[in-house]
Design an enzyme around this catalytic site. Structure first.
Site: not given
Length: 585
Positions: A327, A520
């Site tokens: 996403d 991340e």
């Protein structure tokens, strides 16, 4: 090819806020109804999020209540009526301060009891700098450990956090709860750190969620209950059982593992007709409208760019994109009116390679589990399901000429031939019948010039500003390619797998040396930096990045170096790389 969509299944009448399984107790149903009107949908959520009191919408829905939901809703309704349902921003701020706790109050820091100095895998790392770095990564688990406060069990309706009995490791940054697919790479790293009981506790939390809700939500919040994430629970169990030989835990859990796969079969299946045959495959699909609570104002603003009649569909596609874990990405925009705009998202119209590879792998593991437990009937059932999916993937997703699998567009009835690392997930998942496909995949990477990237494998070759696109690179996608290629019998292909691991480790190590942080995602366009794009600032921590780094350091510890020379693996470099490898050995 013709396509049929199976219905989303039963149990869909839980309020518009929460999609759950079928076995909710009346008490839990009432609790979800109460919480839903605050954290999932309704006027209170709408007014507060559209006032944009916080830079990140997630901040509000992560706050816990001071009193019961009924009292908070009554107070809000009185305030709304007094202002003709247009509450001034300052009054909304006062209301939140009076009725909600500051974010982060419901979790305590937790140092895992099974954390210890100097796990054995460190001894395999030859490079002294990398070994020292690996020790620091091992230390980070202590910073990412969380334990729920007892009041979440006593007053669950006051929290968006879903109660979990056992402590767990979180990704980091804004992600202070657990996430489903992240946790697989976290567990890989934890087992290298010899933290077996922490892994078992996290696994038990996931199994409990399936027992309660019928599936594992995207993450550990009630507002994530409408959707799941890439289904890796069966793989997590295999990882744990392989490490511990704890067959009794497998025996206790096997029915729950089957229930989780049933969720995907009942709710996420499509039928694709190809060459006169019908094939069952899976997609990401969340048939519930409304903005995502944790990104409410962004979703609402985006909806204002499309015709009013298209808004609910846009929100369902955004939720399906979130369920995919990607996403967001051009992968879900290709084929839409404008493949550079998020409003073109059409996730549910795509049959994804990676999702079907994950399920194929899970079906194979379930067959293995049932055989080990002496249940030949169920073992045969899952073996047949895996065989059927292998045939479906070969017929619908595999492209012999290009040497890779590709997502299938249900509306356009064609493959999306764009590059994504996920196109090679079947290698990683062991879901292929011809071993030669691994070396074909290497040629596919060469043909797309992926081996010329020196700092990691790009997420796509499009730069849309979305975080799951170029120039970002993500740890799990590196793993899909590296471990997929490493299965080859060809020394050349295995050497490329090593060089890709070397590139990724050096990017992680370089950025850590500069920032003392793991991220991340990474921007690989200009020497390797923390990543960007998407809906929020890049986050530090970081669970799955740490997990993969430890996995690569364990696998290739005797070869990896911390030096700054990055390996570009263009066609002319491959022979040299291979020769160097033979000379070193």
């Amino acid at each position: 090819m013709r396509v049929a969509i199976l219905p989303p299944g039963h149990g869909a009448a839980i309020p518009s806020s929460t999609r759950t399984g079928d076995a909710l107790t009346p008490l839990l149903h009432h609790q979800l109804l109460q919480e839903g009107q605050i954290y999932c949908h309704g006027e209170l959520l709408h007014q507060i999020q559209m006032a944009k009191l916080y830079q990140d919408d997630k901040q509000f829905v992560d706050m816990s209540l001071v009193t019961s939901p009924d009292e908070v809703l009554q107070s809000f309704n009185e305030l709304a009526a007094a202002h003709n349902h247009s509450i001034p921003r300052g009054q909304l701020q006062e209301f939140v301060q009076r009725h909600f706790q500051p974010v982060g109050q419901e979790l305590d820091p937790w140092v895992p009891e099974d954390w210890k100095d100097s796990p054995q895998f460190l001894q395999k790392i030859s490079d002294a700098k990398l070994r020292a770095w690996a020790e620091q990564l091992h230390q980070i688990w202590k910073r990412l450990g969380k334990k729920m406060k007892p009041e979440i069990l006593s007053y669950p309706e006051r929290f968006s956090l879903i109660y979990s009995e056992h402590p767990f490791i979180v990704p980091g940054g804004r992600f202070v709860e657990f996430y489903y697919w992240d946790s697989y790479w976290v567990m890989e790293g934890l087992l290298l750190s010899e933290m077996v009981s922490t892994v078992k506790g996290m696994l038990q939390n996931f199994l409990d969620l399936v027992e309660t809700y019928g599936h594992i939500p995207n993450g550990g919040r009630v507002y994530y209950l409408q959707r799941s994430q890439p289904p890796l629970l069966t793989l997590m169990m295999d990882l744990y059982v392989t490490h511990t030989q704890n067959v009794s835990f497998l025996q206790e859990s096997i029915g729950t593992l089957a229930s989780e796969l049933d969720f995907w079969t009942v709710n996420r299946t499509v039928i694709v007709n190809s060459g006169g045959r019908s094939y069952n495959l899976n997609r990401y699909y969340v048939p519930y409208g409304g903005p995502r609570p944790e990104s409410y104002s962004k979703d609402a603003d985006l909806a204002n760019t499309v015709p009013e009649g298209d808004r609910e569909n846009l929100w369902t596609e955004l939720k399906a994109g979130a369920e995919s874990g990607w996403d967001f990405s051009s992968r879900w925009l290709v084929g839409g009116p404008n493949p550079d705009l998020l409003s073109s998202i059409r996730t549910s119209k795509i049959v994804p390679v990676d999702l079907n590879a994950f399920l194929c792998q899970a079906e194979g593991l379930m067959s293995k589990f049932y055989s080990r437990l002496g249940n030949d009937t169920e073992a045969t059932k899952y073996r047949n399901l895996q065989s059927q999916r292998l045939a479906a993937m070969e017929a619908v997703l595999w492209d012999e000429q290009k040497g890779a699998w590709f997502d299938y567009d249900l509306e356009k009835r064609e493959k999306n031939l764009e590059f994504y690392p996920s196109n090679l997930t079947p290698l990683w998942a062991g879901c292929f019948s011809d071993p030669s496909v691994i070396d074909k995949a290497l040629k596919y990477l060469e043909d797309n010039q992926i081996l010329t990237y020196q700092y990691g494998i790009p997420t796509s070759l499009r730069n849309t500003g979305q975080q799951w696109d170029s120039p970002n690179a993500w740890a799990p996608l590196q793993d899909l390619v590296i471990r997929g290629l490493a299965k080859s019998d060809s020394p050349r292909t295995r050497e490329v797998a090593f060089q890709l691991a070397q590139n990724w480790i050096r990017t992680n190590f370089k950025v850590y040396s500069q920032t003392s942080a793991m991220y991340e995602k990474y921007d690989i366009s200009n020497g390797g930096h923390p990543g960007g794009g998407g809906e929020y600032e890049v986050q530090e921590g970081f669970g799955w990045t740490n997990g993969l780094a430890l996995m690569l350091l364990d696998r290739y510890g005797d070869q990896l170096t911390s030096g700054t020379q990055m390996a570009s693996l263009g066609p002319h470099c491959l022979v040299a790389a291979l020769l160097t490898s033979f000379l070193l050995h």
